[in-house]
Each structure stands twice: as C-alpha cells, then as structure tokens.
Design an enzyme around this catalytic site. Structure first.
Site, mmCIF file in Angstrom:
data_model
loop_
_atom_site.group_PDB
_atom_site.id
_atom_site.type_symbol
_atom_site.label_atom_id
_atom_site.label_comp_id
_atom_site.label_asym_id
_atom_site.label_seq_id
_atom_site.Cartn_x
_atom_site.Cartn_y
_atom_site.Cartn_z
ATOM 1 N N TYR A 249 1.170 0.477 -4.044
ATOM 2 C CA TYR A 249 0.407 1.719 -4.376
ATOM 3 C C TYR A 249 0.362 3.041 -3.621
ATOM 4 O O TYR A 249 0.898 2.870 -2.456
ATOM 5 C CB TYR A 249 -1.243 1.589 -4.526
ATOM 6 C CG TYR A 249 -1.889 1.621 -3.305
ATOM 7 C CD1 TYR A 249 -2.544 2.638 -2.664
ATOM 8 C CD2 TYR A 249 -2.017 0.162 -2.609
ATOM 9 C CE1 TYR A 249 -3.161 2.620 -1.717
ATOM 10 C CE2 TYR A 249 -2.682 0.058 -1.381
ATOM 11 C CZ TYR A 249 -3.204 1.359 -0.812
ATOM 12 O OH TYR A 249 -3.775 1.212 0.366
ATOM 13 N N PHE A 260 -2.765 10.864 0.631
ATOM 14 C CA PHE A 260 -3.772 10.326 1.736
ATOM 15 C C PHE A 260 -3.662 8.807 2.256
ATOM 16 O O PHE A 260 -4.172 8.411 2.937
ATOM 17 C CB PHE A 260 -5.135 10.595 1.075
ATOM 18 C CG PHE A 260 -5.465 9.955 -0.254
ATOM 19 C CD1 PHE A 260 -5.836 8.760 -0.381
ATOM 20 C CD2 PHE A 260 -5.211 10.668 -1.393
ATOM 21 C CE1 PHE A 260 -6.290 8.250 -1.511
ATOM 22 C CE2 PHE A 260 -5.519 10.098 -2.557
ATOM 23 C CZ PHE A 260 -5.943 8.959 -2.667
ATOM 24 N N ASP A 261 -2.861 8.171 1.296
ATOM 25 C CA ASP A 261 -2.829 6.510 1.396
ATOM 26 C C ASP A 261 -1.684 6.015 0.690
ATOM 27 O O ASP A 261 -1.500 6.527 -0.352
ATOM 28 C CB ASP A 261 -4.077 5.954 0.894
ATOM 29 C CG ASP A 261 -4.236 4.423 1.650
ATOM 30 O OD1 ASP A 261 -3.308 3.973 2.461
ATOM 31 O OD2 ASP A 261 -4.802 3.624 1.007
ATOM 32 N N ILE A 278 -12.647 0.928 -5.941
ATOM 33 C CA ILE A 278 -13.409 2.084 -6.600
ATOM 34 C C ILE A 278 -13.388 2.021 -8.221
ATOM 35 O O ILE A 278 -12.499 1.069 -8.501
ATOM 36 C CB ILE A 278 -12.731 3.359 -6.204
ATOM 37 C CG1 ILE A 278 -11.144 3.544 -6.577
ATOM 38 C CG2 ILE A 278 -12.923 3.738 -4.735
ATOM 39 C CD1 ILE A 278 -10.867 4.784 -6.368
ATOM 40 N N TYR A 304 -14.868 8.685 -4.920
ATOM 41 C CA TYR A 304 -15.636 8.641 -3.708
ATOM 42 C C TYR A 304 -16.693 9.492 -3.754
ATOM 43 O O TYR A 304 -17.768 9.933 -3.053
ATOM 44 C CB TYR A 304 -14.891 8.895 -2.545
ATOM 45 C CG TYR A 304 -13.902 7.816 -2.260
ATOM 46 C CD1 TYR A 304 -14.249 6.351 -1.985
ATOM 47 C CD2 TYR A 304 -12.322 8.253 -2.301
ATOM 48 C CE1 TYR A 304 -13.204 5.583 -1.733
ATOM 49 C CE2 TYR A 304 -11.463 7.077 -2.185
ATOM 50 C CZ TYR A 304 -12.076 5.738 -2.039
ATOM 51 O OH TYR A 304 -10.986 4.860 -1.704
ATOM 52 N N PHE A 320 -3.315 8.473 -8.495
ATOM 53 C CA PHE A 320 -2.534 7.011 -8.071
ATOM 54 C C PHE A 320 -1.356 6.651 -8.760
ATOM 55 O O PHE A 320 -1.429 6.851 -9.969
ATOM 56 C CB PHE A 320 -3.571 5.706 -7.915
ATOM 57 C CG PHE A 320 -4.596 6.149 -7.037
ATOM 58 C CD1 PHE A 320 -4.458 5.653 -5.663
ATOM 59 C CD2 PHE A 320 -5.928 6.518 -7.498
ATOM 60 C CE1 PHE A 320 -5.433 5.716 -4.710
ATOM 61 C CE2 PHE A 320 -6.899 6.814 -6.392
ATOM 62 C CZ PHE A 320 -6.732 6.425 -5.210
#
Length: 328
Positions: A249, A260-261, A278, A304, A320
């Site tokens: 991912y 961010f990830d 989430i 979030y 994503f």
C-alpha cells in the site's frame, strides 16, 4: 472460522493502521511453540529419503493420501520434489502460500492439513516463524512444486512434541507440500486494468513490477464520501470483513499529494486484520477481490478525523493505493 495451522504460532496481536507512521512490516510477533526454537540451529544435512509413498491424490492441488513410513526414518531432513513447478523461487523472508498435509511417520496419523480448511496457508518462510524443517526444506523451491518432507524431531517440535496434536517428542513428521505462491516486498497485484476516466478522482499507476505506483491527485475539491474503485481487478475471492490481508500500500494526502506512508519503502509486505483498520479501509476493501489494486479516497470521518497523525494533519482526506495480495 478457519482452524489455524499447527505450523505457525498465532500472535496475540497484529499491527494496525492506528498510527500510520508506525512499523507496518506486518510480521507476526515471536511466540512460543509450535513455531519452534528461536535459537539458531546447527547446519542441517538434507537427504532424499527414505520417504513414504503417496497412494492417492498424486496431482498438484489434490489432497494426498500418504502411506506409513517404510521402516526407520532418517535422522536427517529428507526432502524430495515430487512435481517440478516452473514458477517463482521461494526466498527466505517471503510469505509462502501452500497447501499441505502432515502426518506421523510411524502411524500415518494425519495431524494437520490445509485441504480440509478449504484454503492454503500463508506464513513467513526461512525466518524462524515455522518449524525448522520447513524453513530448511522449502526455501529455494518453486511455485508449482509438490515437495515431500520427513522431518526428524529436532527439526520439528523438539523433545516436547505437540501433545494436543498427538505428536510425541520422538516422532518424525511427514509432510506433502504444494507451493501455491510466494509473496515478497517486490510483489504486486496482477489484475486487469480498469479505466480511470473520472477527472475529479485520483489516478493510480497500473505497473506490476513491485514498485510503488504513482498517485496523481487532481486539484479539485475532495469527495466528501468514501471512494473505493478498482485500478487492477483481480479474480480471487471477495474480501470478508473478518479477513486478515497481505498487502502492498501507499498513502498520500489529497491536499498536495504528499506521501505519508508506504509498505514499498522498507521492502516488506503489510499484514493487517481488516477489523482493526481505519473505517475507510474496512468499508472500502470489504467485498473487493483478492489480486486487485484498489484506489481509496478516505474522507476525514472515515480516517483520523480531527486527530493529527505523523505526516497527516487533522481533518485530512487521504488517498490510498492498495494491492490485495492474499488473505491470511
């Protein structure tokens, strides 16, 4: 619920997306037997027999029937590839997907098999997460191989055995293993490309070379509702809300497109129970097919919310790309 394999210790808890900046390797936590000793084993000698014959179910993918061991077993690890596959080579650290049957040499009593659970097992191989005989015998095999093993006690469950499974500390174990697939940090979804024609939505790359796909975020207002679209549509089973997924991912912010990830950064796959993620992931991935790449646009109320996370400002809309490689 699917019965767990005896080969692999089940960790008490797995990683979640609660903090995207956390370690997302997805590796199961170390645990007590039946995964075997954590100490480094001595060099292992591998021989090609003796091994019992297969009397039925001789084709790859068929549940085998295996005879009782012929006489005394070897004190060494016996390995024989019964069917040669032509797929990818299994490397240490991969997630191996395999069907298998295990029985006791002296009695032919079957103590575990994946065929009766209706799906192959998936676990890390070559890194001490399964019994040592599997780690030593299966690294280097190829997808499509059928391999028969005779594992002496010191490379199985040791002197303690597995009493709950009827395995004594003196038992040699026989396995027939069909190598179905292998996944690594270079794995990608392999589905069919789906048109991405909505100019108001992000466009995700369709590369299948194991590299992180591009995510192009439009300079328009973010959707206020969840978007969950196929980028590559696979042909595997639909994801259930209770599944644990093996994933690649990448996540970026809608505003500015900053990453961010990503699982691609550390070269390790992520393993997540869907129920612990989430809400945007839970709702967006349930029902999607294994083998697919999915683009999610997650509004703040399904992400979030007003809580800032590392690299994620409060009230952020998130984008994503997710490759659903397998269900654990």
């Amino acid at each position: 619920m699917r019965r767990r394999s005896l080969l692999l210790a089940v960790p008490a808890g797995l990683l979640t997306l609660a903090g995207c900046g956390d370690d997302t390797s997805g590796k199961p936590a170390a645990s007590a037997s039946p995964s075997g000793s954590a100490s480094e084993p001595a060099p292992v000698k591998i021989v090609n027999g003796p091994l019992p014959g297969i009397t039925a179910g001789t084709k790859f993918g068929e549940k085998p029937t295996v005879a009782k061991g012929p006489g005394e077993p070897s004190k060494d690890l016996a390995v024989n590839t019964l069917i040669q596959g032509g797929g990818a080579t299994v490397a240490a650290g991969d997630y191996l997907q395999a069907n298998y049957l295990g029985q006791i040499w002296s009695t032919a009593k079957v103590f575990d098999n994946s065929w009766d659970r209706g799906a192959p097992a998936i676990f890390p191989i070559g890194v001490g997460r399964v019994i040592p005989g599997w780690d030593k015998a299966l690294v280097g095999k190829k997808v499509g191989d059928r391999v028969e093993l005779a594992i002496p006690p010191d490379l199985g469950y040791g002197a303690q055995g597995q009493p709950d499974a009827g395995i004594k500390g003196t038992d040699t174990l026989v396995f027939v293993v069909d190598v179905v697939n292998t996944f690594s940090g270079k794995s990608s979804a392999k589905g069919s490309a789906v048109p991405q024609n909505d100019a108001k939505l992000p466009k995700v790359g369709t590369n299948t070379d194991g590299k992180a796909p591009s995510i192009e975020v439009p300079k328009t207002a973010a959707p206020t509702k969840l978007v969950a679209n196929y980028v590559l549509e696979g042909n595997g089973p639909a994801v259930k809300p209770t599944d644990t997924l093996l994933l690649q991912y990448k996540g970026v912010l809608w505003n500015g497109g900053k990453e961010f990830d990503s699982s691609y950064k550390n070269g390790q796959l992520a393993q997540f129970p869907l129920q612990q993620l989430i809400k945007g992931w839970q709702e967006g991935l349930a029902g999607k097919k294994v083998g697919s790449r999915v683009m999610l646009v997650v509004p703040p109320d399904l992400g979030y919310g007003d809580k800032e996370q590392p690299g994620i400002p409060a009230k952020s809309t998130l984008v994503f790309s997710l490759d659903i490689l397998a269900v654990m």
